[in-house]
Structures are given as structure tokens and as C-alpha cells.
Design a protein around this motif. Structure first.
Motif, PDB file in Angstrom:
ATOM      1  N   GLU A  94      35.427  32.065  22.253  1.00 17.65           N
ATOM      2  CA  GLU A  94      35.164  31.504  20.896  1.00 17.65           C
ATOM      3  C   GLU A  94      36.264  30.538  20.301  1.00 17.65           C
ATOM      4  O   GLU A  94      36.739  30.697  19.466  1.00 17.65           O
ATOM      5  N   GLY A  95      36.376  29.572  21.271  1.00 21.15           N
ATOM      6  CA  GLY A  95      37.427  28.406  20.637  1.00 21.15           C
ATOM      7  C   GLY A  95      38.855  28.803  20.974  1.00 21.15           C
ATOM      8  O   GLY A  95      39.591  27.773  20.907  1.00 21.15           O
ATOM      9  N   GLU A  96      39.076  30.072  21.520  1.00 23.40           N
ATOM     10  CA  GLU A  96      40.571  30.178  21.830  1.00 23.40           C
ATOM     11  C   GLU A  96      40.819  30.353  23.228  1.00 23.40           C
ATOM     12  O   GLU A  96      39.953  31.242  24.024  1.00 23.40           O
ATOM     13  N   ALA A  97      41.803  29.942  23.818  1.00 20.39           N
ATOM     14  CA  ALA A  97      42.145  29.962  25.143  1.00 20.39           C
ATOM     15  C   ALA A  97      42.712  31.220  25.422  1.00 20.39           C
ATOM     16  O   ALA A  97      43.726  31.897  24.806  1.00 20.39           O
ATOM     17  N   GLU A  98      42.184  32.118  26.478  1.00 21.94           N
ATOM     18  CA  GLU A  98      42.873  33.473  26.978  1.00 21.94           C
ATOM     19  C   GLU A  98      42.906  33.328  28.333  1.00 21.94           C
ATOM     20  O   GLU A  98      42.361  32.588  29.121  1.00 21.94           O
ATOM     21  N   GLU A  99      43.784  34.171  29.108  1.00 18.32           N
ATOM     22  CA  GLU A  99      43.673  34.418  30.473  1.00 18.32           C
ATOM     23  C   GLU A  99      43.273  35.436  30.760  1.00 18.32           C
ATOM     24  O   GLU A  99      43.572  36.868  30.210  1.00 18.32           O
ATOM     25  N   ALA A 100      42.660  35.744  32.081  1.00 22.86           N
ATOM     26  CA  ALA A 100      41.980  37.250  32.264  1.00 22.86           C
ATOM     27  C   ALA A 100      42.378  37.254  33.908  1.00 22.86           C
ATOM     28  O   ALA A 100      42.225  36.207  34.643  1.00 22.86           O
ATOM     29  N   LEU A 101      42.679  38.332  34.438  1.00 24.04           N
ATOM     30  CA  LEU A 101      42.751  38.754  35.620  1.00 24.04           C
ATOM     31  C   LEU A 101      41.440  38.589  36.535  1.00 24.04           C
ATOM     32  O   LEU A 101      40.490  39.139  35.995  1.00 24.04           O
ATOM     33  N   CYS A 102      41.497  38.162  37.751  1.00 27.06           N
ATOM     34  CA  CYS A 102      40.370  37.840  38.544  1.00 27.06           C
ATOM     35  C   CYS A 102      40.049  39.276  39.033  1.00 27.06           C
ATOM     36  O   CYS A 102      38.754  39.659  38.871  1.00 27.06           O
ATOM     37  N   LEU A 103      40.839  39.938  39.697  1.00 24.53           N
ATOM     38  CA  LEU A 103      40.712  41.513  40.023  1.00 24.53           C
ATOM     39  C   LEU A 103      39.365  41.479  41.181  1.00 24.53           C
ATOM     40  O   LEU A 103      39.123  42.827  41.411  1.00 24.53           O
ATOM     41  N   ASP A 104      38.979  40.622  41.966  1.00 18.52           N
ATOM     42  CA  ASP A 104      38.389  40.568  43.163  1.00 18.52           C
ATOM     43  C   ASP A 104      39.200  41.622  43.979  1.00 18.52           C
ATOM     44  O   ASP A 104      39.977  41.272  44.352  1.00 18.52           O
ATOM     45  N   SER A 105      38.164  42.543  44.890  1.00 19.15           N
ATOM     46  CA  SER A 105      38.821  43.251  45.740  1.00 19.15           C
ATOM     47  C   SER A 105      38.296  43.098  47.195  1.00 19.15           C
ATOM     48  O   SER A 105      36.853  42.826  47.196  1.00 19.15           O
ATOM     49  N   SER A 106      38.831  43.156  47.953  1.00 22.29           N
ATOM     50  CA  SER A 106      38.678  42.839  49.508  1.00 22.29           C
ATOM     51  C   SER A 106      37.893  44.208  49.944  1.00 22.29           C
ATOM     52  O   SER A 106      37.209  43.851  51.100  1.00 22.29           O
ATOM     53  N   GLY A 107      38.178  45.327  49.499  1.00 18.58           N
ATOM     54  CA  GLY A 107      37.436  46.469  50.315  1.00 18.58           C
ATOM     55  C   GLY A 107      38.481  47.022  51.181  1.00 18.58           C
ATOM     56  O   GLY A 107      39.536  46.307  51.434  1.00 18.58           O
ATOM     57  N   GLY A 108      37.946  48.004  52.017  1.00 22.02           N
ATOM     58  CA  GLY A 108      38.919  48.502  53.056  1.00 22.02           C
ATOM     59  C   GLY A 108      38.738  47.759  54.475  1.00 22.02           C
ATOM     60  O   GLY A 108      37.493  47.534  54.838  1.00 22.02           O
ATOM     61  N   PHE A 109      39.858  47.435  55.025  1.00 24.27           N
ATOM     62  CA  PHE A 109      39.760  47.083  56.362  1.00 24.27           C
ATOM     63  C   PHE A 109      40.528  47.887  57.292  1.00 24.27           C
ATOM     64  O   PHE A 109      41.504  48.641  57.114  1.00 24.27           O
ATOM     65  N   ALA A 110      40.266  47.734  58.639  1.00 22.80           N
ATOM     66  CA  ALA A 110      41.083  48.497  59.650  1.00 22.80           C
ATOM     67  C   ALA A 110      42.440  47.977  59.889  1.00 22.80           C
ATOM     68  O   ALA A 110      43.204  48.645  60.563  1.00 22.80           O
ATOM     69  N   THR A 111      42.394  46.448  59.837  1.00 24.12           N
ATOM     70  CA  THR A 111      43.930  45.792  60.308  1.00 24.12           C
ATOM     71  C   THR A 111      44.243  44.984  59.049  1.00 24.12           C
ATOM     72  O   THR A 111      43.654  44.474  57.970  1.00 24.12           O
ATOM     73  N   ALA A 112      45.512  44.951  58.995  1.00 21.00           N
ATOM     74  CA  ALA A 112      46.250  43.994  57.893  1.00 21.00           C
ATOM     75  C   ALA A 112      45.826  42.500  58.029  1.00 21.00           C
ATOM     76  O   ALA A 112      45.708  41.832  57.124  1.00 21.00           O
ATOM     77  N   GLU A 113      45.452  42.221  59.314  1.00 23.83           N
ATOM     78  CA  GLU A 113      45.035  41.038  59.352  1.00 23.83           C
ATOM     79  C   GLU A 113      43.894  40.686  59.060  1.00 23.83           C
ATOM     80  O   GLU A 113      43.696  39.519  58.175  1.00 23.83           O
ATOM     81  N   GLU A 114      42.756  41.452  58.959  1.00 24.78           N
ATOM     82  CA  GLU A 114      41.610  41.414  58.339  1.00 24.78           C
ATOM     83  C   GLU A 114      41.706  41.150  56.619  1.00 24.78           C
ATOM     84  O   GLU A 114      41.266  40.353  55.963  1.00 24.78           O
ATOM     85  N   ALA A 115      42.683  41.941  55.950  1.00 26.74           N
ATOM     86  CA  ALA A 115      43.175  41.797  54.875  1.00 26.74           C
ATOM     87  C   ALA A 115      43.717  40.508  54.399  1.00 26.74           C
ATOM     88  O   ALA A 115      43.205  39.863  53.247  1.00 26.74           O
ATOM     89  N   ASP A 116      44.480  40.272  55.112  1.00 29.15           N
ATOM     90  CA  ASP A 116      45.401  38.594  54.979  1.00 29.15           C
ATOM     91  C   ASP A 116      44.059  37.516  55.124  1.00 29.15           C
ATOM     92  O   ASP A 116      43.967  36.580  54.227  1.00 29.15           O
ATOM     93  N   ASN A 117      43.043  37.838  55.913  1.00 30.06           N
ATOM     94  CA  ASN A 117      41.852  36.701  56.323  1.00 30.06           C
ATOM     95  C   ASN A 117      41.036  36.637  54.795  1.00 30.06           C
ATOM     96  O   ASN A 117      40.717  35.608  54.348  1.00 30.06           O
ATOM     97  N   TRP A 118      40.879  37.917  54.338  1.00 30.71           N
ATOM     98  CA  TRP A 118      40.255  37.920  53.157  1.00 30.71           C
ATOM     99  C   TRP A 118      40.663  37.074  51.910  1.00 30.71           C
ATOM    100  O   TRP A 118      40.264  36.390  51.285  1.00 30.71           O
ATOM    101  N   MET A 119      42.089  37.152  51.780  1.00 37.93           N
ATOM    102  CA  MET A 119      43.004  36.670  50.804  1.00 37.93           C
ATOM    103  C   MET A 119      42.924  35.144  50.842  1.00 37.93           C
ATOM    104  O   MET A 119      42.617  34.519  50.001  1.00 37.93           O
ATOM    105  N   ARG A 120      42.777  34.731  52.329  1.00 39.13           N
ATOM    106  CA  ARG A 120      42.777  33.312  52.473  1.00 39.13           C
ATOM    107  C   ARG A 120      41.637  32.807  52.188  1.00 39.13           C
ATOM    108  O   ARG A 120      41.498  31.616  51.494  1.00 39.13           O
ATOM    109  N   GLN A 121      40.308  33.590  52.500  1.00 34.73           N
ATOM    110  CA  GLN A 121      38.966  32.784  52.125  1.00 34.73           C
ATOM    111  C   GLN A 121      38.993  32.932  50.575  1.00 34.73           C
ATOM    112  O   GLN A 121      38.358  31.884  49.936  1.00 34.73           O
ATOM    113  N   HIS A 122      39.433  33.986  49.914  1.00 28.39           N
ATOM    114  CA  HIS A 122      39.518  34.105  48.483  1.00 28.39           C
ATOM    115  C   HIS A 122      40.101  32.798  47.649  1.00 28.39           C
ATOM    116  O   HIS A 122      39.561  32.206  46.795  1.00 28.39           O
TER     117      HIS A 122
END
Length: 98
Positions: free
Chosen positions: A35-63
Motif C-alpha cells: 500500500e505504497g509503504e516499503a516493508e521488508e519480509a523474511l523469505c523463509l523458504d525451507s530446504s526440507g530434510g537431507f541426509a548430508t550437510a553437503e546436500e543442504a549446502d547445495n540447496w542454499m547455493r541453488q536458492h
């Protein structure tokens, strides 16, 4: 009549029958025009669960490539198991007299 109660000590270990889970949540802010006013909102997209830390890191890079977001909260969760030790410890009871 006196009684002695003994308690078992327990140790904690990672449950070998389950796998740990790694995940990430985007905590970057996007400017929004509400409504004409600038606000900031958190994205809060979630990767879901992965079996390794590397998979979670890859999701962050893609995002980050898609959105430009660079701030994430990473989580590690596992299951624990309590195992009794062979040692017994005598109970310590303070008597209350009225």
C-alpha cells in the motif's frame, strides 16, 4: 526398617538405527511494497530434510542463484538413545522432619 534404593547411570549416544537430518531455512529479507509503504519480509523458504550437510549446502547455493539471498539458518537433528551403565549409584534422600 531401612531401605536402600539404587539408581542406574545412563550414557547418551546417537541412535545407530536412525540417520541424522540436515536442513536450511532462508532468513534473507525482500523489500515489499505494501500500500505504497516499503516493508521488508523474511523469505523463509525451507530446504526440507537431507541426509548430508553437503546436500543442504547445495540447496542454499541453488536458492542463492535464483533469488540472490545469502542468509540462512542451518539445522542438524539426530535421535539419541540412553544406555544404562553397569554402575549403580545409591539414592540420596534428605529426611524431612516436621
Amino acid at each position: 526398617m531401612n531401605r536402600t534404593f539404587r539408581f542406574k547411570n545412563f550414557t547418551t549416544r546417537e541412535d545407530p538405527e536412525t540417520l541424522p537430518e540436515y536442513s536450511a531455512i532462508c532468513h534473507s529479507t525482500d523489500p515489499q511494497d505494501v500500500e505504497g509503504e516499503a516493508e521488508e519480509a523474511l523469505c523463509l523458504d525451507s530446504s526440507g530434510g537431507f541426509a548430508t550437510a553437503e546436500e543442504a549446502d547445495n540447496w542454499m547455493r541453488q536458492h542463492m542463484r535464483k533469488t540472490g539471498h545469502r542468509h540462512f539458518r542451518r539445522s542438524f537433528e539426530d535421535y539419541a538413545e540412553l544406555l544404562p551403565t553397569d554402575e549403580l549409584e545409591p539414592a540420596r534422600v534428605a529426611r524431612v522432619t516436621a
